[in-house]
Write a protein that holds these residues in place. Structure first.
Motif, PDB file in Angstrom:
ATOM      1  N   ASN A  41      39.481 -19.521 -67.676  1.00  0.00           N
ATOM      2  CA  ASN A  41      40.792 -20.165 -67.477  1.00  0.00           C
ATOM      3  C   ASN A  41      41.545 -20.444 -68.772  1.00  0.00           C
ATOM      4  OD1 ASN A  41      40.718 -20.381 -64.553  1.00  0.00           O
ATOM      5  ND2 ASN A  41      39.039 -21.821 -64.914  1.00  0.00           N
ATOM      6  N   ALA A  42      41.164 -19.784 -69.858  1.00  0.00           N
ATOM      7  CA  ALA A  42      41.840 -20.010 -71.134  1.00  0.00           C
ATOM      8  C   ALA A  42      42.122 -18.702 -71.881  1.00  0.00           C
ATOM      9  CB  ALA A  42      41.021 -20.945 -72.013  1.00  0.00           C
ATOM     10  N   TYR A  43      41.073 -17.889 -72.127  1.00  0.00           N
ATOM     11  CA  TYR A  43      41.243 -16.705 -72.970  1.00  0.00           C
ATOM     12  C   TYR A  43      40.160 -15.674 -72.675  1.00  0.00           C
ATOM     13  CZ  TYR A  43      41.918 -13.776 -77.084  1.00  0.00           C
ATOM     14  OH  TYR A  43      42.158 -12.713 -77.911  1.00  0.00           O
ATOM     15  N   ALA A  44      40.548 -14.415 -72.723  1.00  0.00           N
ATOM     16  CA  ALA A  44      39.604 -13.300 -72.604  1.00  0.00           C
ATOM     17  C   ALA A  44      40.067 -12.198 -73.549  1.00  0.00           C
ATOM     18  CB  ALA A  44      39.555 -12.779 -71.170  1.00  0.00           C
ATOM     19  N   GLU A  45      39.112 -11.485 -74.102  1.00  0.00           N
ATOM     20  CA  GLU A  45      39.458 -10.412 -75.037  1.00  0.00           C
ATOM     21  C   GLU A  45      38.598  -9.183 -74.758  1.00  0.00           C
ATOM     22  OE1 GLU A  45      38.777 -10.058 -79.659  1.00  0.00           O
ATOM     23  OE2 GLU A  45      40.393 -11.473 -79.197  1.00  0.00           O
ATOM     24  N   PHE A  46      39.264  -8.051 -74.593  1.00  0.00           N
ATOM     25  CA  PHE A  46      38.595  -6.768 -74.383  1.00  0.00           C
ATOM     26  C   PHE A  46      38.738  -5.934 -75.653  1.00  0.00           C
ATOM     27  CE2 PHE A  46      39.797  -8.184 -70.170  1.00  0.00           C
ATOM     28  CZ  PHE A  46      38.672  -7.888 -69.409  1.00  0.00           C
ATOM     29  N   ASN A  47      37.637  -5.385 -76.138  1.00  0.00           N
ATOM     30  CA  ASN A  47      37.672  -4.476 -77.283  1.00  0.00           C
ATOM     31  C   ASN A  47      37.660  -3.058 -76.734  1.00  0.00           C
ATOM     32  OD1 ASN A  47      37.632  -6.452 -79.316  1.00  0.00           O
ATOM     33  ND2 ASN A  47      35.458  -6.749 -79.001  1.00  0.00           N
ATOM     34  N   LEU A  48      38.770  -2.361 -76.932  1.00  0.00           N
ATOM     35  CA  LEU A  48      38.943  -1.000 -76.451  1.00  0.00           C
ATOM     36  C   LEU A  48      39.070  -0.069 -77.647  1.00  0.00           C
ATOM     37  CD1 LEU A  48      41.665  -1.909 -73.819  1.00  0.00           C
ATOM     38  CD2 LEU A  48      39.227  -1.563 -73.390  1.00  0.00           C
ATOM     39  N   PRO A  49      38.903   1.231 -77.447  1.00  0.00           N
ATOM     40  CA  PRO A  49      39.097   2.146 -78.573  1.00  0.00           C
ATOM     41  C   PRO A  49      40.517   2.010 -79.145  1.00  0.00           C
ATOM     42  CG  PRO A  49      38.064   3.288 -76.739  1.00  0.00           C
ATOM     43  CD  PRO A  49      38.493   1.929 -76.233  1.00  0.00           C
ATOM     44  N   GLY A  50      40.620   1.606 -80.372  1.00  0.00           N
ATOM     45  CA  GLY A  50      41.906   1.485 -81.045  1.00  0.00           C
ATOM     46  C   GLY A  50      42.730   0.265 -80.675  1.00  0.00           C
ATOM     47  N   LEU A  51      42.182  -0.655 -79.883  1.00  0.00           N
ATOM     48  CA  LEU A  51      42.978  -1.800 -79.436  1.00  0.00           C
ATOM     49  C   LEU A  51      42.101  -2.972 -79.022  1.00  0.00           C
ATOM     50  CD1 LEU A  51      45.799  -2.964 -78.428  1.00  0.00           C
ATOM     51  CD2 LEU A  51      45.153  -2.048 -76.199  1.00  0.00           C
ATOM     52  N   ARG A  52      42.515  -4.160 -79.406  1.00  0.00           N
ATOM     53  CA  ARG A  52      41.969  -5.390 -78.824  1.00  0.00           C
ATOM     54  C   ARG A  52      43.034  -5.925 -77.889  1.00  0.00           C
ATOM     55  NH1 ARG A  52      41.007  -8.430 -83.937  1.00  0.00           N
ATOM     56  NH2 ARG A  52      41.568 -10.224 -82.680  1.00  0.00           N
ATOM     57  N   LEU A  53      42.639  -6.206 -76.651  1.00  0.00           N
ATOM     58  CA  LEU A  53      43.561  -6.724 -75.658  1.00  0.00           C
ATOM     59  C   LEU A  53      43.133  -8.132 -75.293  1.00  0.00           C
ATOM     60  CD1 LEU A  53      45.883  -6.379 -73.601  1.00  0.00           C
ATOM     61  CD2 LEU A  53      44.167  -5.456 -72.008  1.00  0.00           C
ATOM     62  N   GLY A  54      43.984  -9.104 -75.597  1.00  0.00           N
ATOM     63  CA  GLY A  54      43.711 -10.489 -75.272  1.00  0.00           C
ATOM     64  C   GLY A  54      44.550 -10.934 -74.079  1.00  0.00           C
ATOM     65  N   ILE A  55      43.977 -11.808 -73.270  1.00  0.00           N
ATOM     66  CA  ILE A  55      44.684 -12.384 -72.128  1.00  0.00           C
ATOM     67  C   ILE A  55      44.529 -13.891 -72.253  1.00  0.00           C
ATOM     68  CG2 ILE A  55      44.784 -12.552 -69.618  1.00  0.00           C
ATOM     69  CD1 ILE A  55      43.386  -9.750 -69.581  1.00  0.00           C
ATOM     70  N   PHE A  56      45.651 -14.615 -72.236  1.00  0.00           N
ATOM     71  CA  PHE A  56      45.541 -16.060 -72.422  1.00  0.00           C
ATOM     72  C   PHE A  56      46.372 -16.830 -71.409  1.00  0.00           C
ATOM     73  CE2 PHE A  56      49.313 -15.041 -74.850  1.00  0.00           C
ATOM     74  CZ  PHE A  56      50.131 -16.155 -74.728  1.00  0.00           C
ATOM     75  N   GLN A  57      45.928 -18.053 -71.180  1.00  0.00           N
ATOM     76  CA  GLN A  57      46.642 -19.002 -70.314  1.00  0.00           C
ATOM     77  C   GLN A  57      47.589 -19.786 -71.210  1.00  0.00           C
ATOM     78  OE1 GLN A  57      45.886 -19.929 -66.868  1.00  0.00           O
ATOM     79  NE2 GLN A  57      47.628 -21.267 -66.933  1.00  0.00           N
ATOM     80  N   PRO A  58      48.895 -19.723 -70.969  1.00  0.00           N
ATOM     81  CA  PRO A  58      49.810 -20.499 -71.804  1.00  0.00           C
ATOM     82  C   PRO A  58      49.584 -21.998 -71.609  1.00  0.00           C
ATOM     83  CG  PRO A  58      51.027 -19.187 -70.181  1.00  0.00           C
ATOM     84  CD  PRO A  58      49.577 -18.955 -69.956  1.00  0.00           C
ATOM     85  N   ARG A  59      49.829 -22.752 -72.657  1.00  0.00           N
ATOM     86  CA  ARG A  59      49.730 -24.211 -72.551  1.00  0.00           C
ATOM     87  C   ARG A  59      50.729 -24.702 -71.515  1.00  0.00           C
ATOM     88  NH1 ARG A  59      49.132 -25.115 -78.879  1.00  0.00           N
ATOM     89  NH2 ARG A  59      46.876 -24.885 -78.916  1.00  0.00           N
ATOM     90  N   GLU A  60      50.423 -25.817 -70.921  1.00  0.00           N
ATOM     91  CA  GLU A  60      51.280 -26.388 -69.874  1.00  0.00           C
ATOM     92  C   GLU A  60      52.719 -26.543 -70.370  1.00  0.00           C
ATOM     93  OE1 GLU A  60      52.023 -27.092 -66.149  1.00  0.00           O
ATOM     94  OE2 GLU A  60      49.954 -26.745 -66.759  1.00  0.00           O
ATOM     95  N   THR A  61      52.877 -26.930 -71.633  1.00  0.00           N
ATOM     96  CA  THR A  61      54.223 -27.119 -72.186  1.00  0.00           C
ATOM     97  C   THR A  61      54.979 -25.798 -72.352  1.00  0.00           C
ATOM     98  OG1 THR A  61      53.276 -27.104 -74.409  1.00  0.00           O
ATOM     99  CG2 THR A  61      53.667 -29.266 -73.392  1.00  0.00           C
ATOM    100  N   HIS A  62      54.275 -24.659 -72.343  1.00  0.00           N
ATOM    101  CA  HIS A  62      54.906 -23.340 -72.482  1.00  0.00           C
ATOM    102  C   HIS A  62      54.865 -22.534 -71.190  1.00  0.00           C
ATOM    103  CE1 HIS A  62      53.830 -23.497 -77.039  1.00  0.00           C
ATOM    104  NE2 HIS A  62      54.840 -24.278 -76.730  1.00  0.00           N
ATOM    105  N   ARG A  63      54.231 -23.069 -70.175  1.00  0.00           N
ATOM    106  CA  ARG A  63      53.995 -22.331 -68.928  1.00  0.00           C
ATOM    107  C   ARG A  63      55.286 -21.791 -68.308  1.00  0.00           C
ATOM    108  NH1 ARG A  63      49.332 -23.103 -65.081  1.00  0.00           N
ATOM    109  NH2 ARG A  63      50.007 -21.998 -63.223  1.00  0.00           N
ATOM    110  N   GLN A  64      56.325 -22.595 -68.263  1.00  0.00           N
ATOM    111  CA  GLN A  64      57.586 -22.184 -67.649  1.00  0.00           C
ATOM    112  C   GLN A  64      58.164 -20.949 -68.343  1.00  0.00           C
ATOM    113  OE1 GLN A  64      60.637 -25.184 -67.666  1.00  0.00           O
ATOM    114  NE2 GLN A  64      61.662 -24.267 -65.911  1.00  0.00           N
ATOM    115  N   GLU A  65      57.952 -20.840 -69.620  1.00  0.00           N
ATOM    116  CA  GLU A  65      58.425 -19.699 -70.401  1.00  0.00           C
ATOM    117  C   GLU A  65      57.837 -18.379 -69.874  1.00  0.00           C
ATOM    118  OE1 GLU A  65      57.719 -18.198 -75.012  1.00  0.00           O
ATOM    119  OE2 GLU A  65      57.417 -20.301 -74.494  1.00  0.00           O
ATOM    120  N   PHE A  66      56.603 -18.421 -69.372  1.00  0.00           N
ATOM    121  CA  PHE A  66      55.926 -17.209 -68.913  1.00  0.00           C
ATOM    122  C   PHE A  66      55.984 -17.011 -67.402  1.00  0.00           C
ATOM    123  CE2 PHE A  66      53.941 -18.237 -72.972  1.00  0.00           C
ATOM    124  CZ  PHE A  66      54.081 -17.022 -73.630  1.00  0.00           C
TER     125      PHE A  66
END
Length: 138
Positions: A41-66
């Protein structure tokens, strides 16, 4: 006056999602592996060939932005077998219990001078471009 530059030591792409677990589940099924760095429920990171892909949960104060945005990024994935990749997206969508988005890519495979490709979408509506170069073994 001398110009200042950013001395970059690394770079990676991150996707913000208000439903991180749904997106992590989708990409885990798509890539056939769990994230290498994972905080539920916060962050995940996949290491792929030539790329790191991160997925994150925005902070509550920034949630509306996303929340208002829906898929403003394209992630191009070079694949060995386009038809197999299309099937993998459909299966990842089904395994992530998605509705219409995330299932088989809509439309036809496009044939261009640089190869064959089709557009698909992740659960948040980010576009995936599945691309197979000419001459790639199937």
């Amino acid at each position: 006056m001398a110009s200042t530059i950013v001395e970059c030591t690394d770079a990676f792409v991150t996707l913000a999602s208000v439903d991180v677990e749904r997106l992590v589940k989708f990409y885990s099924h798509l890539f056939g592996k769990s994230p290498q760095n994972y905080m539920p429920n916060a962050y995940a990171e996949f290491n792929l060939p030539g790329l790191r892909l991160g997925i994150f949960q925005p902070r509550e104060t920034h949630r509306q932005e996303f929340e208002a945005k829906g898929g403003s990024m394209s992630l191009c994935l070079e694949v060995r077998d386009l038809e197999e990749a299309i099937l993998a997206v459909a299966q990842a969508g089904a395994n992530a219990h998605l509705t219409a988005i995330g299932y088989s890519p809509p439309g036809e495979i496009i044939v261009a001078s640089h190869g064959r490709e089709i557009y698909a979408y992740d659960p948040d509506g980010n576009r995936l471009i599945l691309h197979q170069s000419p001459g790639t073994d199937r």
